[in-house]
Design a protein around this motif. Structure first.
Motif, PDB file in Angstrom:
ATOM      1  N   ILE A  97      38.935  38.049  38.363  1.00 41.50           N
ATOM      2  CA  ILE A  97      37.812  38.119  39.296  1.00 41.50           C
ATOM      3  C   ILE A  97      37.840  39.441  40.063  1.00 41.50           C
ATOM      4  N   ALA A  98      39.059  39.855  40.463  1.00 40.82           N
ATOM      5  CA  ALA A  98      39.206  41.129  41.178  1.00 40.82           C
ATOM      6  C   ALA A  98      38.764  42.302  40.313  1.00 40.82           C
ATOM      7  N   ALA A  99      38.892  42.132  38.989  1.00 38.18           N
ATOM      8  CA  ALA A  99      38.486  43.194  38.058  1.00 38.18           C
ATOM      9  C   ALA A  99      36.987  43.186  37.792  1.00 38.18           C
ATOM     10  N   GLY A 100      36.276  42.228  38.390  1.00 40.60           N
ATOM     11  CA  GLY A 100      34.817  42.211  38.290  1.00 40.60           C
ATOM     12  C   GLY A 100      34.244  41.304  37.225  1.00 40.60           C
ATOM     13  N   LEU A 101      35.082  40.490  36.588  1.00 41.11           N
ATOM     14  CA  LEU A 101      34.561  39.576  35.564  1.00 41.11           C
ATOM     15  C   LEU A 101      33.838  38.395  36.214  1.00 41.11           C
ATOM     16  N   LYS A 102      32.882  37.827  35.489  1.00 37.91           N
ATOM     17  CA  LYS A 102      32.159  36.667  35.992  1.00 37.91           C
ATOM     18  C   LYS A 102      33.092  35.467  36.065  1.00 37.91           C
ATOM     19  N   LEU A 103      32.789  34.582  37.021  1.00 38.39           N
ATOM     20  CA  LEU A 103      33.604  33.379  37.170  1.00 38.39           C
ATOM     21  C   LEU A 103      33.663  32.577  35.867  1.00 38.39           C
ATOM     22  N   GLU A 104      32.516  32.451  35.216  1.00 39.09           N
ATOM     23  CA  GLU A 104      32.456  31.665  33.987  1.00 39.09           C
ATOM     24  C   GLU A 104      33.373  32.258  32.901  1.00 39.09           C
TER      25      GLU A 104
ATOM     26  N   LEU B  82      35.397  36.931  48.680  1.00 35.96           N
ATOM     27  CA  LEU B  82      36.770  36.503  48.895  1.00 35.96           C
ATOM     28  C   LEU B  82      36.998  35.321  47.957  1.00 35.96           C
ATOM     29  N   VAL B  83      38.049  35.388  47.155  1.00 35.34           N
ATOM     30  CA  VAL B  83      38.295  34.348  46.157  1.00 35.34           C
ATOM     31  C   VAL B  83      39.637  33.677  46.423  1.00 35.34           C
ATOM     32  N   ILE B  84      39.626  32.349  46.456  1.00 36.93           N
ATOM     33  CA  ILE B  84      40.852  31.579  46.616  1.00 36.93           C
ATOM     34  C   ILE B  84      40.999  30.688  45.390  1.00 36.93           C
ATOM     35  N   VAL B  85      42.183  30.698  44.784  1.00 37.89           N
ATOM     36  CA  VAL B  85      42.456  29.863  43.616  1.00 37.89           C
ATOM     37  C   VAL B  85      43.646  28.957  43.939  1.00 37.89           C
ATOM     38  N   LEU B  86      43.439  27.649  43.807  1.00 37.12           N
ATOM     39  CA  LEU B  86      44.518  26.676  43.968  1.00 37.12           C
ATOM     40  C   LEU B  86      44.774  26.053  42.600  1.00 37.12           C
ATOM     41  N   ALA B  87      45.970  26.287  42.062  1.00 36.33           N
ATOM     42  CA  ALA B  87      46.318  25.756  40.740  1.00 36.33           C
ATOM     43  C   ALA B  87      47.433  24.726  40.866  1.00 36.33           C
ATOM     44  N   ASP B  88      47.353  23.681  40.046  1.00 38.39           N
ATOM     45  CA  ASP B  88      48.321  22.583  40.052  1.00 38.39           C
ATOM     46  C   ASP B  88      48.907  22.457  38.656  1.00 38.39           C
TER      47      ASP B  88
ATOM     48  N   ASP C 127      52.590  23.707  42.562  1.00 43.77           N
ATOM     49  CA  ASP C 127      51.245  24.184  42.917  1.00 43.77           C
ATOM     50  C   ASP C 127      51.353  25.644  43.359  1.00 43.77           C
ATOM     51  N   HIS C 128      50.240  26.370  43.248  1.00 43.19           N
ATOM     52  CA  HIS C 128      50.248  27.761  43.703  1.00 43.19           C
ATOM     53  C   HIS C 128      48.853  28.166  44.185  1.00 43.19           C
ATOM     54  N   VAL C 129      48.801  28.936  45.267  1.00 41.59           N
ATOM     55  CA  VAL C 129      47.533  29.433  45.811  1.00 41.59           C
ATOM     56  C   VAL C 129      47.541  30.956  45.764  1.00 41.59           C
ATOM     57  N   GLU C 130      46.467  31.534  45.252  1.00 39.90           N
ATOM     58  CA  GLU C 130      46.272  32.988  45.251  1.00 39.90           C
ATOM     59  C   GLU C 130      44.977  33.319  45.981  1.00 39.90           C
ATOM     60  N   LYS C 131      44.989  34.441  46.689  1.00 34.88           N
ATOM     61  CA  LYS C 131      43.800  34.876  47.433  1.00 34.88           C
ATOM     62  C   LYS C 131      43.554  36.333  47.107  1.00 34.88           C
ATOM     63  N   VAL C 132      42.303  36.699  46.791  1.00 38.54           N
ATOM     64  CA  VAL C 132      41.996  38.094  46.468  1.00 38.54           C
ATOM     65  C   VAL C 132      40.637  38.456  47.056  1.00 38.54           C
ATOM     66  N   GLU C 133      40.543  39.668  47.603  1.00 32.97           N
ATOM     67  CA  GLU C 133      39.282  40.162  48.172  1.00 32.97           C
ATOM     68  C   GLU C 133      38.694  41.227  47.268  1.00 32.97           C
ATOM     69  N   THR C 134      37.386  41.165  47.079  1.00 31.65           N
ATOM     70  CA  THR C 134      36.657  42.223  46.383  1.00 31.65           C
ATOM     71  C   THR C 134      35.686  42.837  47.391  1.00 31.65           C
ATOM     72  N   ASP C 135      34.850  43.757  46.926  1.00 29.43           N
ATOM     73  CA  ASP C 135      33.922  44.424  47.839  1.00 29.43           C
ATOM     74  C   ASP C 135      32.954  43.452  48.508  1.00 29.43           C
ATOM     75  N   ASP C 136      32.552  42.420  47.768  1.00 33.82           N
ATOM     76  CA  ASP C 136      31.523  41.538  48.321  1.00 33.82           C
ATOM     77  C   ASP C 136      31.953  40.082  48.424  1.00 33.82           C
TER      78      ASP C 136
END
Length: 392
Positions: A66-73, A37-43, A26-35
Motif C-alpha cells: 500500500i505504501a508503494a501505491g498499489l490498490k487495496l484490491e 493512513l493504513v493500519i493492518v491487523l493480522a492474526d 497477532d501483529h499490527v502494522e501502521k504506514v502513512e502515505t501522502d494522502d
C-alpha cells in the motif's frame, strides 16, 4: 496522524499472548502515505512462533504494498494468493483487517475472516453496510464510511471474542456484549490507547489471566486537532528572551511552561504576576505555579523526567495510567495534556545552562535536559503526535 483537514486519527493497539507463549500470533502494522493512513491487523493461525511469523509477514506485505501505491484490491489479491490454506482445518494461515483512513474524510475497511470492525458514533453502535467480494478465491468484506468527528473504530482478532469460553461464557464474549461494554467508556473521552487497554484488560479478566488465544485490539479515534506548546528552559542568549516568548505566545493551542527561570521570564514578558504554589500534591514532584494566560506552570527537569517515565510506560502496557490520569501534580497534568489532549506538540527549548545544575552533588546536567526533550519528543512521535522542536 495525518493532517489533511481539521480532523486526525488517534491510534492505539495492544496484544495479550496465548498463555505460555512468549510471542504473539497477532501483529499490527501502521504506514502513512501522502494522502492516507493504513493500519493492518493480522492474526496468524494458532499461536507461538509460527503464528507470529505468519501474521508479521501478512501485515508487512500488505502495508508495504500500500505504501508503494498499489490498490487495496491488488494487495489483498496478492496476499490471498500468497497465503496457503491449512489442509487440516481448511482455513487460511493468516486472517487480516485493513483500515485505511483517506484524507481524514473516509475510512475503507477490508476484512478477511477477522471479527467485523465495531464503529461507535455519538456513543452508539453503527451497523455499517459491507460489500462481499471474492478475491483470489477468498471471501472478503469491504466497507466505505464517511468519517465524523468522534467516530471510534475497534478492530480485533478473534481471541477477543473467544474470551471467557468455558470459564465465564459457554460460547465466548458476544459482539453485542463487547459493544455494550465499550459504550460505557466513550463519554469519558479516553484516548485510543486507553480504550484499547480497557478492552484488553477485561478480555484478560474473562480468560482468568490465562488467555486461550492471542488477543489484539486496535482502536482508531477520529478527533479534531489540538496543538499544545511546551516551553522548557531559558534561551542561551538573554537577548533572545523576547524572541522565544513572542514565538511561544503567538502559537495557537494550550501552553505549558516548565522551569523556574523560564516562568519568571514569561511572567515579565506578559507583565503578569508569577504566583508560586507551595502544595506538594505528589511528594516526588515539585509544586506548580500560576501565570495568567498560561495553562500550566511547573518546575523543569524533575517534572519532565516523570512525564518521560509515564510516556515510556504509555507506549508499552500503559500500566501507570491510573496514576497520571487522576493525579493533580504537575507531571500528571502535563502527561494528560500531551498524551490525551494534544495532536500536535511544539517544544520551545532554551539552551541556557542553569548554574544550579553545575553543582557536582546534583545529578542534573545540561546534557540530561537536552536528552529529556529528545526522548520525550521521540515518545510523543511514536504515540502519533506531530512534534516540532525549536531551540533557542
Amino acid at each position: 496522524m495525518t493532517t489533511k483537514n481539521e480532523l486526525c486519527a488517534d491510534i492505539g493497539y495492544l496484544s495479550i499472548n496465548h498463555a505460555g507463549e512468549n510471542l504473539c500470533g497477532d501483529h499490527v502494522e501502521k504506514v502513512e502515505t501522502d494522502d492516507s493512513l493504513v493500519i493492518v491487523l493480522a492474526d496468524g493461525l494458532g499461536s507461538g512462533v509460527k503464528a507470529s511469523i505468519l501474521s508479521t509477514l501478512t501485515s508487512k506485505i500488505i502495508s508495504t504494498m500500500i505504501a508503494a501505491g498499489l490498490k487495496l484490491e491488488d494487495c489483498v489479491e496478492t496476499i490471498a494468493a500468497t497465503l496457503p490454506v491449512c489442509s487440516v482445518r481448511g482455513v487460511a494461515y493468516s486472517t487480516f483487517t485493513i483500515i485505511r483512513i483517506v484524507e481524514n474524510k473516509r475510512a475503507e475497511i477490508i476484512q478477511y475472516d477477522n471479527p467485523k470492525v465495531i464503529l461507535l458514533r455519538d456513543g452508539e453502535n453503527v451497523e455499517y453496510p459491507v460489500e462481499r467480494l471474492e478475491i483470489g478465491g477468498k471471501r472478503i468484506t469491504k466497507a466505505d464510511i464517511q468519517l465524523k468527528e468522534g467516530d471510534i473504530f475497534i478492530a480485533m482478532s478473534d481471541g477477543v471474542e473467544h474470551a471467557g469460553v468455558g470459564i465465564i461464557y459457554n460460547f465466548g464474549w458476544k459482539r453485542s456484549d463487547i459493544i455494550e461494554f465499550m459504550k460505557t467508556f466513550i463519554p469519558v473521552g479516553f484516548t485510543a490507547k486507553t480504550l484499547t487497554k480497557i478492552l484488553l484488560d477485561e478480555c484478560d479478566r474473562l480468560y482468568d489471566g490465562k488467555p486461550g488465544d492471542d488477543a489484539t485490539v486496535c482502536t482508531v479515534k477520529i478527533r479534531s486537532r489540538m496543538p499544545v506548546n511546551l516551553m522548557f528552559g531559558p534561551p542561551a542568549k538573554r537577548e533572545d528572551n523576547d524572541i522565544m516568548m513572542s514565538q511561544f505566545f503567538e502559537k495557537d493551542g494550550k501552553r505549558i511552561i516548565c522551569g523556574g527561570t523560564t516562568s519568571t521570564i514569561a511572567a515579565n514578558y506578559l507583565k503578569k504576576q508569577l504566583i508560586p504554589k507551595l502544595e506538594y500534591l505528589d511528594p516526588e514532584v515539585p509544586p506548580m505555579a500560576e501565570i495568567e494566560g498560561v495553562d500550566l506552570v511547573t518546575e523543569g527537569v524533575i517534572t519532565i523526567s516523570r512525564v518521560l517515565e509515564y510516556a515510556k510506560d504509555y507506549l508499552k502496557d500503559n500500566d501507570k495510567y491510573e496514576k497520571w490520569s487522576c493525579g493533580r501534580d504537575g507531571a500528571s497534568r502535563i502527561a494528560r495534556m500531551l498524551f490525551e489532549d494534544a495532536t500536535d506538540v511544539n517544544f520551545f527549548v532554551g539552551r541556557a545552562v542553569n548554574p544550579a545544575h553545575q553543582n557536582p552533588d546534583l545529578p542534573i546536567t545540561f546534557n540530561i535536559k537536552m536528552r529529556l526533550v529528545e526522548e520525550l519528543s521521540d515518545c510523543l512521535g511514536k504515540m502519533g503526535k506531530k512534534v516540532n522542536v525549536t531551540y533557542f
